[in-house]
Design a protein around this motif. Structure first.
Motif, PDB file in Angstrom:
ATOM      1  N   PRO A 279     -29.340  -0.126  24.599  1.00 46.02           N
ATOM      2  CA  PRO A 279     -30.435   0.144  23.656  1.00 46.02           C
ATOM      3  C   PRO A 279     -30.522  -0.850  22.497  1.00 46.02           C
ATOM      4  N   ARG A 280     -29.407  -1.552  22.203  1.00 52.05           N
ATOM      5  CA  ARG A 280     -29.468  -2.479  21.070  1.00 52.05           C
ATOM      6  C   ARG A 280     -29.370  -3.939  21.527  1.00 52.05           C
ATOM      7  N   TYR A 281     -29.624  -4.173  22.817  1.00 51.95           N
ATOM      8  CA  TYR A 281     -29.450  -5.533  23.349  1.00 51.95           C
ATOM      9  C   TYR A 281     -30.213  -6.591  22.532  1.00 51.95           C
ATOM     10  N   GLU A 282     -31.473  -6.319  22.227  1.00 57.48           N
ATOM     11  CA  GLU A 282     -32.318  -7.339  21.598  1.00 57.48           C
ATOM     12  C   GLU A 282     -31.725  -7.859  20.296  1.00 57.48           C
ATOM     13  N   LYS A 283     -31.042  -6.962  19.561  1.00 57.95           N
ATOM     14  CA  LYS A 283     -30.425  -7.364  18.281  1.00 57.95           C
ATOM     15  C   LYS A 283     -29.433  -8.501  18.492  1.00 57.95           C
ATOM     16  N   SER A 284     -28.742  -8.474  19.642  1.00 55.50           N
ATOM     17  CA  SER A 284     -27.683  -9.455  19.863  1.00 55.50           C
ATOM     18  C   SER A 284     -28.250 -10.865  20.082  1.00 55.50           C
ATOM     19  N   VAL A 285     -29.515 -10.949  20.461  1.00 55.53           N
ATOM     20  CA  VAL A 285     -30.081 -12.258  20.802  1.00 55.53           C
ATOM     21  C   VAL A 285     -30.174 -13.138  19.552  1.00 55.53           C
ATOM     22  N   SER A 286     -30.618 -12.557  18.440  1.00 54.14           N
ATOM     23  CA  SER A 286     -30.700 -13.331  17.184  1.00 54.14           C
ATOM     24  C   SER A 286     -29.321 -13.837  16.776  1.00 54.14           C
ATOM     25  N   THR A 287     -28.313 -12.970  16.933  1.00 51.35           N
ATOM     26  CA  THR A 287     -26.964 -13.358  16.515  1.00 51.35           C
ATOM     27  C   THR A 287     -26.484 -14.570  17.311  1.00 51.35           C
ATOM     28  N   VAL A 288     -26.669 -14.518  18.620  1.00 53.72           N
ATOM     29  CA  VAL A 288     -26.238 -15.642  19.479  1.00 53.72           C
ATOM     30  C   VAL A 288     -26.970 -16.923  19.072  1.00 53.72           C
ATOM     31  N   MET A 289     -28.278 -16.827  18.906  1.00 55.42           N
ATOM     32  CA  MET A 289     -29.055 -18.041  18.625  1.00 55.42           C
ATOM     33  C   MET A 289     -28.798 -18.566  17.213  1.00 55.42           C
ATOM     34  N   GLN A 290     -28.541 -17.655  16.285  1.00 55.24           N
ATOM     35  CA  GLN A 290     -28.276 -18.129  14.924  1.00 55.24           C
ATOM     36  C   GLN A 290     -26.971 -18.920  14.877  1.00 55.24           C
ATOM     37  N   GLN A 291     -25.976 -18.470  15.646  1.00 53.98           N
ATOM     38  CA  GLN A 291     -24.715 -19.238  15.703  1.00 53.98           C
ATOM     39  C   GLN A 291     -24.969 -20.645  16.249  1.00 53.98           C
ATOM     40  N   LYS A 292     -25.858 -20.718  17.253  1.00 53.45           N
ATOM     41  CA  LYS A 292     -26.180 -22.028  17.850  1.00 53.45           C
ATOM     42  C   LYS A 292     -26.881 -22.908  16.819  1.00 53.45           C
ATOM     43  N   ARG A 293     -27.867 -22.306  16.148  1.00 56.88           N
ATOM     44  CA  ARG A 293     -28.580 -23.073  15.113  1.00 56.88           C
ATOM     45  C   ARG A 293     -27.606 -23.577  14.061  1.00 56.88           C
ATOM     46  N   ASP A 294     -26.715 -22.685  13.601  1.00 55.84           N
ATOM     47  CA  ASP A 294     -25.800 -23.059  12.521  1.00 55.84           C
ATOM     48  C   ASP A 294     -24.875 -24.199  12.938  1.00 55.84           C
ATOM     49  N   LEU A 295     -24.400 -24.146  14.164  1.00 55.81           N
ATOM     50  CA  LEU A 295     -23.524 -25.216  14.646  1.00 55.81           C
ATOM     51  C   LEU A 295     -24.287 -26.543  14.704  1.00 55.81           C
ATOM     52  N   PHE A 296     -25.478 -26.501  15.281  1.00 52.38           N
ATOM     53  CA  PHE A 296     -26.289 -27.717  15.440  1.00 52.38           C
ATOM     54  C   PHE A 296     -26.625 -28.318  14.068  1.00 52.38           C
ATOM     55  N   VAL A 297     -27.072 -27.449  13.148  1.00 55.18           N
ATOM     56  CA  VAL A 297     -27.477 -27.898  11.813  1.00 55.18           C
ATOM     57  C   VAL A 297     -26.272 -28.429  11.045  1.00 55.18           C
ATOM     58  N   ASP A 298     -25.176 -27.711  11.135  1.00 54.29           N
ATOM     59  CA  ASP A 298     -23.969 -28.131  10.418  1.00 54.29           C
ATOM     60  C   ASP A 298     -23.548 -29.535  10.852  1.00 54.29           C
ATOM     61  N   ARG A 299     -23.540 -29.766  12.153  1.00 54.32           N
ATOM     62  CA  ARG A 299     -23.107 -31.077  12.649  1.00 54.32           C
ATOM     63  C   ARG A 299     -24.108 -32.168  12.292  1.00 54.32           C
ATOM     64  N   LEU A 300     -25.378 -31.828  12.236  1.00 55.10           N
ATOM     65  CA  LEU A 300     -26.392 -32.860  11.959  1.00 55.10           C
ATOM     66  C   LEU A 300     -26.507 -33.191  10.481  1.00 55.10           C
ATOM     67  N   HIS A 301     -25.880 -32.384   9.626  1.00 52.02           N
ATOM     68  CA  HIS A 301     -25.944 -32.683   8.191  1.00 52.02           C
ATOM     69  C   HIS A 301     -25.305 -34.033   7.881  1.00 52.02           C
TER      70      HIS A 301
END
Ligand code: PMP
Ligand code: GLN
Length: 381
Positions: A279-301
């Motif tokens: 029932p709460r699957y959709e919530k997990s999608v933002s968490t996964v993608m935000q970690q990806k964004r943060d890693l990508f952005v952090d490295r590109l800084h």
């Protein structure tokens, strides 16, 4: 010579850049698709449905079990009117087919449809094939929407305004303030709002996804488009759905029944099972993608790229004007061929690209090692 219905239209930029990435064995951050798999229980569920003989046509509007779980879900997220599985939801083979059906059903010859550029590639051609006229306004470079220009663009021929939130390619989220501004512009009109919400479950930080179906002034004349390709990390499954009031759904289904008739059965059954037991699957999608964004952005800084804010979806825009003055298509090809990293030139999403805009789009829905390897290469520039 065969006359063309879409003269000047070539292969899409996603096809072009993915092919170039394959040719040069480059890391493909161009076309938007995840590098990781859907949840294994979902895959097993598809397999089980196939083995259990659920291999024939679904009802035209989709499996009732799936429409019911989607209606319940949407009602729990708050909708202006109560979503009914039978009356308001149509399962389609991917958002692209849903969008095409909507444009064919609702846009009449000569009708104008307003798009905000950069806009996703399938909108304008689908409108043209329906006999409509795309009217393209540009989102401002600071990410604000041109509501004054919109006010001026609306006239008796305006049939529809298309919104995409979260936004591909810019990662913008159309929040309550933007919906209020749009509602105000559309007061006293009967303009339909088509809201492409395929990235609805990928919103980051404090941003929240607000569906058009939550907006009191608009929901009764709105269509929302969703995609399981995004939500389940399964773009190759081509499964999505269209939610709209009964009168619009009635017209959309008239077209859709002759476009595809029905979406594939085993995946619909599996999607219904999977969502019901998670029932709460959709919530997990933002968490996964935000970690990806943060890693990508952090490295590109550490790079010479300037990064634009990304509040949703799975794309990061970078400004490379401190690195090169080449036009973006040239530069994207150059990086693919020489650096081994493929991206999408943002000018591809415009009718009239800004001549001095130097923006590339990278998809960060990739495994961490791919993100680390690609950012290491990009930092060499
Ligand atoms: N709309 C947008 C904004 C998209 O980015 C995409 C695909 N990535 C689609 C629609 C099409 O989705 P689907 O693959 O479900 O057809
Ligand atoms: N939506 C995907 C993107 O923006 C591409 C899908 C496609 O290739 N049609 O990259």
């Amino acid at each position: 010579m065969q006359v063309s219905k879409l003269p000047g239209q070539g292969a899409s930029i996603f096809t072009v850049m993915s092919a170039l990435a394959a040719k040069h064995n480059a890391i493909n951050l161009s076309q938007g698709f995840p590098e990781f798999n859907p949840d294994p229980t979902l895959v097993e569920s598809v397999h089980r449905a196939m083995k259990n003989g659920l291999n024939q046509y679904s009802p035209m509007a989709g499996q009732l079990s799936l429409r019911q779980v989607l209606a319940d879900r949407q009602n729990s997220w708050g909708r202006v009117f109560s979503i009914d599985a039978d009356k308001h939801i149509t399962i389609v083979p991917g958002a692209t087919a849903g969008l095409f059906s909507v444009f064919q059903a609702l846009v009449m010859s000569g009708d104008e449809v307003i798009l905000f550029d950069p806009s996703y590639d399938c909108y304008a051609p689908s409108i043209v094939l329906a006999g409509g006229v795309p009217v393209r306004l540009s989102i401002n470079p600071d990410g604000s929407y041109p509501f004054d220009a919109l006010k001026h663009a609306i006239n008796a021929k305006t049939k529809m305004v298309v919104v995409n939130t979260p936004h591909n390619p810019l990662g913008l989220v159309f929040g309550r303030a933007q919906w209020a501004a749009l509602s105000q512009v559309l007061t006293d009109t009967s303009v339909i709002v088509l809201s492409d919400e395929v990235y609805e479950h990928m919103v980051f930080d404090e941003s929240e996804h607000v569906s058009v179906l939550q907006v009191p002034e608009l929901a009764h004349r709105a269509v929302a488009i969703s995609s399981f390709g995004k939500t389940f990390h399964a773009t190759g499954w081509k499964l999505g759905y269209v939610t709209a009031p009964e009168n619009l759904t009635h017209e959309i289904r008239k077209i859709y029944q002759f476009l595809a008739f029905a979406a594939n059965t085993p995946m619909q059954i599996a999607a219904a099972e999977f969502l019901s037991s998670n029932p709460r699957y959709e919530k997990s999608v933002s968490t996964v993608m935000q970690q990806k964004r943060d890693l990508f952005v952090d490295r590109l800084h550490k790079s010479r790229f300037r990064l634009l804010p990304c509040a949703g979806a799975y794309f990061q825009i970078v400004d490379y004007s401190d690195i090169s003055d080449r036009p973006d298509l040239d530069f994207a090809i150059h990086l693919t061929e020489t650096l081994g990293v493929a991206s999408i030139p943002v000018s591809a999403f415009y009718e009239n690209p800004h001549p001095n805009q130097r923006w590339l789009r990278f998809c960060f829905a990739k495994n961490d090692e791919t993100l680390l390897k690609s950012t290491e290469l990009l930092c060499q520039l």
